[in-house]
Design an enzyme around this catalytic site. Structure first.
Site: not given
Ligand code: 4NP
Length: 152
Positions: A125, A14, A8
């Site tokens: 996000d 994440r 990510c």
């Protein structure tokens, strides 16, 4: 051995969440020895800051009883391309940034995690949009479908 790298932007929300969710999933199926699983960032900011897993990600992992150890952010490197079989971004922007670092994806290793599901899409996000619960369920769903794909 199947080598999987989750990627990510920052490698503090994440991708470490995906790393530990997937590790737990394969562990529960007795497949730990079949996999090498890691995570990385496209950006170098958090590596420079020596940033660990973001507290909200740790909280959701704890809430879901997913074991984890500390992970310090590290930026994806060009030679990771040869070290991994699957390089899984969370969103399209990650895929673009991954390809900037690794060059041409000759062996079709780079995908978004949710590309393995019936509804391919980005995992947004939570660092910017703040919903770690929905991030967790997206990651869980993506990891389940990715494992099913590998079994086929
Ligand atoms: P992640 O979230 O890509 O899911 O780890 C982010 C965490 C930190 C930053 C950006 C995204 N940051 O700019 O520091």
């Amino acid at each position: 051995m199947i080598r999987v790298l989750f990627v990510c932007l920052g490698n503090i929300c994440r991708s470490p969440m995906a790393e530990f969710v997937f590790k737990d999933m394969v562990d529960k199926k007795g497949l730990t020895k079949e996999f090498y699983i890691d995570s990385a960032a496209t950006d170098d900011y958090n590596e420079k800051m020596k940033a660990g897993i973001y507290p909200d990600t740790k909280d959701i992992l704890k809430e879901m009883n997913i074991p984890f150890i500390e992970h310090i952010s590290r930026q994806l490197k060009k030679d990771d391309y040869d070290k991994f079989d699957y390089i899984l971004g969370m969103e399209e922007r990650n895929v673009i940034d991954i390809k900037q670092i690794i060059g041409v994806d000759k062996e079709n290793k780079v995908h978004r995690l949710l590309d393995f599901t019936e509804k391919p899409r980005d995992i947004i996000d939570p660092w910017y949009y703040g919903n770690f619960d929905s991030t967790y369920y997206d990651i869980l769903y993506g990891c389940e479908k990715f494992l099913e794909y590998l079994k086929k």
